[in-house]
Design a protein around this motif. Sequence first.
Motif, mmCIF file in Angstrom:
data_model
loop_
_atom_site.group_PDB
_atom_site.id
_atom_site.type_symbol
_atom_site.label_atom_id
_atom_site.label_comp_id
_atom_site.label_asym_id
_atom_site.label_seq_id
_atom_site.Cartn_x
_atom_site.Cartn_y
_atom_site.Cartn_z
ATOM 1 N N VAL A 16 0.832 -1.084 0.046
ATOM 2 C CA VAL A 16 0.016 0.057 -0.121
ATOM 3 C C VAL A 16 0.737 1.282 -0.003
ATOM 4 O O VAL A 16 0.553 2.266 -0.738
ATOM 5 C CB VAL A 16 -0.891 -0.111 1.283
ATOM 6 N N LEU A 17 1.986 1.143 0.751
ATOM 7 C CA LEU A 17 2.935 2.236 0.800
ATOM 8 C C LEU A 17 3.684 2.512 -0.604
ATOM 9 O O LEU A 17 3.524 3.813 -1.013
ATOM 10 C CB LEU A 17 3.808 2.308 1.900
ATOM 11 N N LEU A 18 3.811 1.498 -1.315
ATOM 12 C CA LEU A 18 4.651 1.668 -2.558
ATOM 13 C C LEU A 18 3.527 2.082 -3.390
ATOM 14 O O LEU A 18 3.964 3.119 -4.326
ATOM 15 C CB LEU A 18 4.901 0.182 -2.902
ATOM 16 N N PHE A 19 2.232 1.849 -3.641
ATOM 17 C CA PHE A 19 1.424 2.187 -4.646
ATOM 18 C C PHE A 19 1.063 3.770 -4.140
ATOM 19 O O PHE A 19 1.055 4.660 -5.054
ATOM 20 C CB PHE A 19 -0.040 1.443 -4.469
ATOM 21 N N SER A 20 0.969 4.160 -2.763
ATOM 22 C CA SER A 20 0.541 5.707 -2.570
ATOM 23 C C SER A 20 1.942 6.422 -2.837
ATOM 24 O O SER A 20 1.726 7.393 -3.415
ATOM 25 C CB SER A 20 0.653 5.650 -0.924
ATOM 26 N N LEU A 21 3.240 5.854 -2.677
ATOM 27 C CA LEU A 21 4.395 6.733 -3.258
ATOM 28 C C LEU A 21 4.337 6.648 -4.545
ATOM 29 O O LEU A 21 4.738 7.721 -5.042
ATOM 30 C CB LEU A 21 5.576 5.871 -2.772
ATOM 31 N N PHE A 22 3.775 5.902 -5.343
ATOM 32 C CA PHE A 22 3.886 6.078 -6.852
ATOM 33 C C PHE A 22 3.086 7.148 -7.427
ATOM 34 O O PHE A 22 3.286 7.996 -8.214
ATOM 35 C CB PHE A 22 3.437 4.606 -7.588
ATOM 36 N N LEU A 23 1.719 7.288 -6.740
ATOM 37 C CA LEU A 23 0.861 8.340 -6.947
ATOM 38 C C LEU A 23 1.431 9.590 -6.463
ATOM 39 O O LEU A 23 1.423 10.495 -7.336
ATOM 40 C CB LEU A 23 -0.417 8.222 -6.193
ATOM 41 N N ILE A 24 2.161 9.825 -5.326
ATOM 42 C CA ILE A 24 2.945 11.002 -4.995
ATOM 43 C C ILE A 24 4.121 11.465 -6.052
ATOM 44 O O ILE A 24 4.182 12.484 -6.433
ATOM 45 C CB ILE A 24 3.602 10.869 -3.698
ATOM 46 N N ALA A 25 4.925 10.524 -6.471
ATOM 47 C CA ALA A 25 5.876 10.411 -7.479
ATOM 48 C C ALA A 25 5.434 10.939 -8.717
ATOM 49 O O ALA A 25 5.950 11.818 -9.289
ATOM 50 C CB ALA A 25 6.693 9.293 -7.478
ATOM 51 N N VAL A 26 4.174 10.422 -9.122
ATOM 52 C CA VAL A 26 3.699 10.911 -10.457
ATOM 53 C C VAL A 26 3.398 12.271 -10.401
ATOM 54 O O VAL A 26 3.327 13.214 -11.400
ATOM 55 C CB VAL A 26 2.401 10.105 -10.770
ATOM 56 N N ASN A 27 2.822 12.822 -9.192
ATOM 57 C CA ASN A 27 2.488 14.418 -8.830
ATOM 58 C C ASN A 27 3.688 15.119 -8.570
ATOM 59 O O ASN A 27 3.269 16.347 -7.968
ATOM 60 C CB ASN A 27 1.220 14.213 -8.148
ATOM 61 N N THR A 28 4.912 14.684 -8.346
ATOM 62 C CA THR A 28 5.956 15.438 -7.839
ATOM 63 C C THR A 28 6.493 16.437 -9.217
ATOM 64 O O THR A 28 7.191 15.927 -9.929
ATOM 65 C CB THR A 28 7.058 14.766 -7.283
ATOM 66 N N GLY A 29 6.246 17.616 -9.186
ATOM 67 C CA GLY A 29 6.805 18.468 -10.227
ATOM 68 C C GLY A 29 5.726 19.628 -10.507
ATOM 69 O O GLY A 29 4.655 19.491 -9.624
ATOM 70 N N SER A 30 5.851 20.338 -11.452
ATOM 71 C CA SER A 30 4.940 21.502 -11.569
ATOM 72 C C SER A 30 3.646 20.976 -12.301
ATOM 73 O O SER A 30 2.642 21.630 -12.215
ATOM 74 C CB SER A 30 5.531 22.319 -12.746
ATOM 75 N N LEU A 31 3.494 19.700 -12.948
ATOM 76 C CA LEU A 31 2.416 19.247 -13.679
ATOM 77 C C LEU A 31 1.615 18.456 -12.575
ATOM 78 O O LEU A 31 2.187 17.499 -12.156
ATOM 79 C CB LEU A 31 2.746 18.578 -14.808
ATOM 80 N N LYS A 32 0.432 18.536 -12.351
ATOM 81 C CA LYS A 32 -0.346 17.678 -11.573
ATOM 82 C C LYS A 32 -1.511 17.206 -12.138
ATOM 83 O O LYS A 32 -2.137 17.685 -13.257
ATOM 84 C CB LYS A 32 -1.003 18.684 -10.196
ATOM 85 N N VAL A 33 -1.689 15.962 -11.838
ATOM 86 C CA VAL A 33 -2.956 15.072 -12.466
ATOM 87 C C VAL A 33 -3.424 14.235 -11.051
ATOM 88 O O VAL A 33 -2.653 13.516 -10.261
ATOM 89 C CB VAL A 33 -2.673 13.955 -13.430
ATOM 90 N N THR A 34 -4.707 14.248 -10.968
ATOM 91 C CA THR A 34 -5.560 13.451 -10.047
ATOM 92 C C THR A 34 -5.477 11.901 -10.475
ATOM 93 O O THR A 34 -5.420 11.444 -11.511
ATOM 94 C CB THR A 34 -6.995 13.841 -9.874
ATOM 95 N N PRO A 35 -5.581 10.981 -9.312
ATOM 96 C CA PRO A 35 -5.738 9.525 -9.850
ATOM 97 C C PRO A 35 -6.702 9.264 -10.725
ATOM 98 O O PRO A 35 -6.355 8.535 -11.746
ATOM 99 C CB PRO A 35 -5.855 9.039 -8.536
ATOM 100 N N GLN A 36 -7.958 9.990 -10.672
ATOM 101 C CA GLN A 36 -8.748 9.653 -11.734
ATOM 102 C C GLN A 36 -8.579 10.209 -13.293
ATOM 103 O O GLN A 36 -8.898 9.369 -14.249
ATOM 104 C CB GLN A 36 -10.225 10.651 -11.238
ATOM 105 N N GLU A 37 -8.020 11.383 -13.223
ATOM 106 C CA GLU A 37 -7.488 11.982 -14.493
ATOM 107 C C GLU A 37 -6.338 10.996 -15.113
ATOM 108 O O GLU A 37 -6.370 10.985 -16.261
ATOM 109 C CB GLU A 37 -6.957 13.262 -14.278
ATOM 110 N N LEU A 38 -5.430 10.532 -14.023
ATOM 111 C CA LEU A 38 -4.470 9.660 -14.545
ATOM 112 C C LEU A 38 -4.980 8.205 -15.054
ATOM 113 O O LEU A 38 -4.707 7.939 -15.980
ATOM 114 C CB LEU A 38 -3.444 9.172 -13.327
ATOM 115 N N PHE A 39 -5.947 7.793 -14.407
ATOM 116 C CA PHE A 39 -6.699 6.428 -14.973
ATOM 117 C C PHE A 39 -7.399 6.770 -16.201
ATOM 118 O O PHE A 39 -7.105 6.125 -17.246
ATOM 119 C CB PHE A 39 -7.703 5.937 -13.827
ATOM 120 N N ARG A 40 -8.276 7.860 -16.218
ATOM 121 C CA ARG A 40 -8.876 8.212 -17.630
ATOM 122 C C ARG A 40 -7.916 8.509 -18.703
ATOM 123 O O ARG A 40 -8.130 7.921 -19.709
ATOM 124 C CB ARG A 40 -9.697 9.346 -17.388
ATOM 125 N N GLY A 41 -6.773 9.151 -18.609
ATOM 126 C CA GLY A 41 -5.786 9.501 -19.574
ATOM 127 C C GLY A 41 -5.125 8.368 -20.119
ATOM 128 O O GLY A 41 -4.634 8.251 -21.256
#
Length: 329
Positions: A16-41
């Motif tokens: 669970v921590l690994l998956f949570s960290l994955f979502l945090i790493a995806v959004n680390t930076g100037s560009l942000k996407v929500t988990p829903q946007e990520l799944f949809r995209g």
Amino acid sequence: MISKKKIIISYVITAVLLFSLFLIAVNTGSLKVTPQELFRGLFIEYDKNVATVYDLRFPRIFIAMIGGAAMAVSGVLLQAVMKNPLADPGIIGISSGASFTAVLITAFAPQLFFFTPIFAFLGGMLACLIVYSLAWRNGLNPLRIILVGVAVNAMFTGLMSAFNSATGSNYSGAASIVNANITMKTWDDFRTLLWYALAGLILSFFVSAKCNLLALEDKTARSLGVNVNGARIAVSVIAVLLASISTAVIGPISFLGLIVPHIARLLVGSNHKVLIPYSVILGAFTLLLADTVGRTIASPYEISASVIMSVVGGPFFILLLRRSDKKHG
């Protein structure tokens, strides 16, 4: 003895921590996407922001996870085969030997890019053979392994630094290996790492029983019908393979193969049939965490994951060294 319940809880929480960290790493930076946007995209319809994240951040994240898993399992195997709690592919020179070979191939034969892990493996095996041959004296002495390993590591690290300086750091691919920088890694780098890493990790699962037997005294293992030397060689080759392929793409990451196995043993015990799969998850989490912290702690600048691991791993190594002195004298 670690209870089965604690083992299951450790697996679940770490995953669970690994998956949570994955979502945090995806959004680390100037560009942000929500988990829903990520799944949809990713799975439903094209999204420009998600496509940018996919091309720029996903390869780096997955490389950190795969490389961390490979390096952690390599540490588990080396500690089993050398019967030394301080064994780590970075400390005993395997990573630096593999890294030096990868640097030479990247600089002078870039057309062999896909085969860089194979050449890195040969460099890692050379370093491992040097350590074994110089540390062996009527058996493997834990102290001699560390002393010889530190010397071998310093030699190959010096050669890499000299090469990087002599070329004026003109070879960006070589420089990224020397500095363990995964900033500009691509999907090609991920695919190169993935297939070799999967092969090594699958092989490590098959030798888990041998690792349990190698924990016994050699005489006891032989009395059980185990070919101790053959098992030691087989496990060592897999450990060097995992460390070398990770180093070939990411660069040398010190202390990861030292810290993760020790934490994993505290949580799930010393049975390698449980320890190795858990180290895959914990190793992926640890390197991804180090890379994510390095991206955020000095933003907009970045600190290499290898630097983060060195800062954390140095005190950890000293602590283990003090505990080891009490056992080995």
